[in-house]
Design an enzyme around this catalytic site. Structure first.
Site, PDB file in Angstrom:
ATOM      1  N   GLU A   1       0.625  -1.454  -0.079  1.00  0.00           N
ATOM      2  CA  GLU A   1      -0.161   0.247   0.358  1.00  0.00           C
ATOM      3  C   GLU A   1       0.899   0.921   0.153  1.00  0.00           C
ATOM      4  O   GLU A   1       1.780   1.090   0.582  1.00  0.00           O
ATOM      5  CB  GLU A   1      -0.740   0.006   1.202  1.00  0.00           C
ATOM      6  CG  GLU A   1      -2.374  -0.985   1.425  1.00  0.00           C
ATOM      7  CD  GLU A   1      -3.335  -1.290   2.231  1.00  0.00           C
ATOM      8  OE1 GLU A   1      -3.390   0.345   2.332  1.00  0.00           O
ATOM      9  OE2 GLU A   1      -3.044  -1.864   2.821  1.00  0.00           O
ATOM     10  N   ASP A   2      -0.093   2.290  -0.698  1.00  0.00           N
ATOM     11  CA  ASP A   2       0.644   3.423  -1.068  1.00  0.00           C
ATOM     12  C   ASP A   2       2.496   4.000  -1.056  1.00  0.00           C
ATOM     13  O   ASP A   2       3.102   4.588  -0.056  1.00  0.00           O
ATOM     14  CB  ASP A   2       0.230   4.456   0.542  1.00  0.00           C
ATOM     15  CG  ASP A   2      -0.708   4.581   1.501  1.00  0.00           C
ATOM     16  OD1 ASP A   2      -1.855   4.269  -0.127  1.00  0.00           O
ATOM     17  OD2 ASP A   2      -1.199   4.032   2.294  1.00  0.00           O
TER      18      ASP A   2
ATOM     19  N   CYS B   1      -6.624   4.760  -2.690  1.00  0.00           N
ATOM     20  CA  CYS B   1      -6.672   3.653  -2.941  1.00  0.00           C
ATOM     21  C   CYS B   1      -8.165   3.166  -3.609  1.00  0.00           C
ATOM     22  O   CYS B   1      -8.194   2.641  -4.129  1.00  0.00           O
ATOM     23  CB  CYS B   1      -6.707   3.236  -1.491  1.00  0.00           C
ATOM     24  SG  CYS B   1      -7.910   3.742  -0.085  1.00  0.00           S
TER      25      CYS B   1
ATOM     26  N   ASP C   1      -1.169  -0.164  -4.305  1.00  0.00           N
ATOM     27  CA  ASP C   1      -2.353   0.145  -4.776  1.00  0.00           C
ATOM     28  C   ASP C   1      -2.310   2.179  -5.718  1.00  0.00           C
ATOM     29  O   ASP C   1      -3.716   2.263  -6.177  1.00  0.00           O
ATOM     30  CB  ASP C   1      -3.692  -0.021  -3.659  1.00  0.00           C
ATOM     31  CG  ASP C   1      -2.873   0.548  -2.211  1.00  0.00           C
ATOM     32  OD1 ASP C   1      -1.709   1.025  -2.317  1.00  0.00           O
ATOM     33  OD2 ASP C   1      -3.653   0.713  -1.466  1.00  0.00           O
TER      34      ASP C   1
END
Length: 633
Positions: free
Chosen positions: A60-61, A99, A261
């Site tokens: 993530e991120d 996201c 993502d």
């Protein structure tokens, strides 16, 4: 309203062929019903050939803070080895720098802005009845599909209907004997929230490189070093997942995807339409028995643009299935399409804060169009501002201690931006007026315009309008997007001589056209004074509350606050739709001191409103009006 049917294959798509066919003749839409898909284990599973196992390992991120991508500080041995064994994709971009809308595209193969309000963060996209999460096609072909564990799909998708199993215990090992599997594992060790706590990083802060837009402070160095530590933690988690496949003797039959993502997560990355917010890693390893499906050999690098929206059709192709007609992506492995030339992305509302950007990236250049240029880049977002780096950066700006490059984030935006990533990886030199790039500028403008029309971009419809959504926005006459684009394109120029064209738009019979006419007046600030009478009539009589909000803000910016500011505060206090209340308090925030007489009602909303985002926006607005936070606007 009747449900529209899926689009037919279109000539001129990136693939250039009739690749957008339904899964099979049985996948056709019957009337307004859903796709005819056999359940897992049904007839389709009995007759379909066994495809490869497919695993998504998702972080993530994060941008490619990975050794294999050339980051000299990275400690990512697992991902570096995965790249040497597989294919590394150099220019991969998420469809949004956050996201939820990104995951909408990853689940459906459709851009979130096609199904408004799906382009916003934390929304519920209005989807057509035939749209499914793409694992449904895999399940119909006999795949066992699992998700561990994040959903956050920004739309009306029940995980129980999408997956055979979804949750922290979901795992491919629980599949029926002999079934191929598609398994997703999400890793939160690099999520934005890991940056909210102080600590001493293992990575030396002096070793990291700060981008040119950041001031060189111990806080920002510490945070960047800490994020490298989190990347190392995530790398070890990826190793454990790969080890499970090896231990089960399945690695040779499995295609493993690793990607993020969206980009991020340090200040001016996540939520922002630069490479720092959109550029993600993607590495795909093809097991020995499925290596024929790879686009090239181990250790190879693909440099043409890839979009996250390409992932669903790629998985379907790798599984030996046709790609449904509505999917927007281009398969980049297996039976591939023609490599895409452009990757498109967008930004809408982020939590409680509205903005609107559309962008296109080719292999070298990024073009950005700012549809709300009167708003500063660095609008306060409560969740993001939990990072100390954002707060410190803003304080330094408020004290006048930044140079021009570092200050730009806290100022209003131009209508357009153009960056040469080969020479300017930090995207700080806007080349939009460079005569040497006239051809590039024109090409990217046209590509973006065509994309907005092709996707019937719902982002120009104010959130909460009944016109939002795949079906509603496509009803005849409901949403004349070419006219809307013409008015919006005039508005963002912020030229006083264009005011008569904006006034004409305010008299249009379509509410979205009127809305953008009124927004154009907002962007002109005091320059909209000659349109005050027209704006006053809109505030008093327009049937659209969204048009009235824009008219009220425009009037307040011209100094006519007697009716406009109390009306905005009353809308905040009493309207039944939470997004309308959010837009009302956003307008009050944007007009600044003119909203001070309504501070008591704003403070009340900060405590009593039933919606958390309205409370957050009202609380920040009240703090600014009381002088407790800098008035950055």
């Amino acid at each position: 309203m009747p449900t529209t049917t899926p689009p037919a294959p279109r000539a001129g798509d990136d693939d250039g062929m009739a690749r957008r066919r339904f899964l099979s003749a049985g996948a056709a839409v019957a009337g307004a019903g859903g796709l005819s898909l056999a359940p897992s284990g049904g007839a389709a599973a009995e007759t379909a050939p066994r495809g490869p196992n497919i695993v998504w390992l998702v972080s993530e991120d994060n941008n490619p803070f990975i050794g294999a991508y050339g980051d000299p500080v990275a400690r990512t041995p697992t991902l570096d080895a995965l790249a040497s064994e597989g294919v590394r994709y150099e220019n991969v971009f998420s469809v949004a720098p956050v996201c939820a809308p990104s995951r909408f595209a990853l689940l459906t193969g459709v851009y979130p802005q096609e199904c408004g309000p799906g382009q916003h963060h934390r929304a519920d996209a209005r989807t057509p009845g035939w749209l499914r999460g793409f694992p449904a096609y895999l399940r119909a072909a006999g795949y066992y599909c699992t998700n561990n564990a994040k959903t956050d799909y920004n739309g009306p998708f029940d995980p129980a209907a999408v997956w055979d199993a979804s949750g922290k215990q979901a795992h491919w090992s629980r599949r029926p004997a002999g079934a191929p599997f598609f398994a997703v594992f999400n890793h939160e060790s690099t999520h934005e929230s890991v940056m909210f706590a102080d600590g001493t990083p293992t990575t030396p802060p002096e070793s990291v490189r700060l981008p040119a837009y950041h001031p060189d402070t111990p806080t920002l160095r510490r945070d960047r070093a800490h994020y490298h530590d989190q990347m190392t933690t995530m790398d070890a988690q990826i190793a454990a997942r790969l080890g499970e496949l090896e231990a089960a003797g399945l690695a040779d039959d499995t295609i493993v995807f690793y990607y993020s993502d969206n980009g991020g997560v340090l200040p001016r990355s996540k939520r922002y339409c630069y490479d720092s917010g959109l550029h993600t890693p993607l590495i795909v390893r093809f097991g020995r028995n499925v290596a024929h499906l790879a686009p090239d050999g181990p250790g190879s690098v693909v440099r043409h643009p890839v979009s996250a929206i390409d992932l669903p059709p790629t998985v379907l192709r790798l599984a030996g299935l046709d790609v449904p007609a509505h999917m927007r992506g281009v398969p980049f492995a297996g039976r591939r399409g023609r490599p895409r030339r452009y990757a498109f992305s967008q930004r809408g509302r982020m939590d409680e804060t509205y903005d609107m950007q559309r962008t296109v990236r080719d292999r070298r250049y990024r073009y950005i169009r700012n549809y709300l240029p009167h708003l500063v880049y660095g609008q306060h977002v409560v969740y993001g501002w939990r990072q100390a780096g954002y707060r410190e950066w803003q304080d330094l700006y408020a004290r006048g201690e930044l140079n021009g490059t570092q200050s730009r984030f806290w100022r209003q935006k131009p209508a357009e931006e153009l960056y040469d990533l080969a020479k300017d990886p930090d995207e700080v030199h806007n080349l939009i007026d460079d005569p040497a790039l006239r051809t590039v500028r024109g090409r990217l403008r046209r590509a973006l315009d065509a994309h907005l029309l092709d996707t019937h971009d719902n982002g120009f419809i104010p959130e909460g309008s009944p016109l939002e959504g795949y079906d509603a926005s496509r009803a005849p006459g409901a949403y004349p997007l070419p006219e809307v684009l013409a008015v919006a394109g005039t508005a963002i120029r912020r030229a006083p001589e264009n005011l008569p064209r904006l006034v004409a738009a305010m008299r249009h019979d379509n509410e979205v056209v009127r809305y953008w006419g009124a927004l154009g007046a907002v962007m002109l600030d005091a320059g909209a004074e000659p349109a005050a009478d027209t704006l006053g009539r809109l505030l008093a009589h327009d049937p659209s509350v969204h048009v009235r909000i824009a008219a009220a803000e425009a009037l307040a910016r011209t100094g006519r606050t007697e009716q406009s500011v109390p009306w905005l505060a009353g809308t905040l206090a009493g309207h039944g739709h939470h997004r309308v209340r959010l837009q009302a308090v956003a307008a009050l925030r944007n007009i600044g001191d003119a909203a001070r007489p309504e501070l008591p009602r704003i403070e009340k909303a900060a405590v009593d409103d039933t919606d958390g985002q309205v409370r957050s926006k009202a609380a920040h607005t009240a703090a600014v009006l009381r002088g407790e936070q800098p008035d950055i606007r």
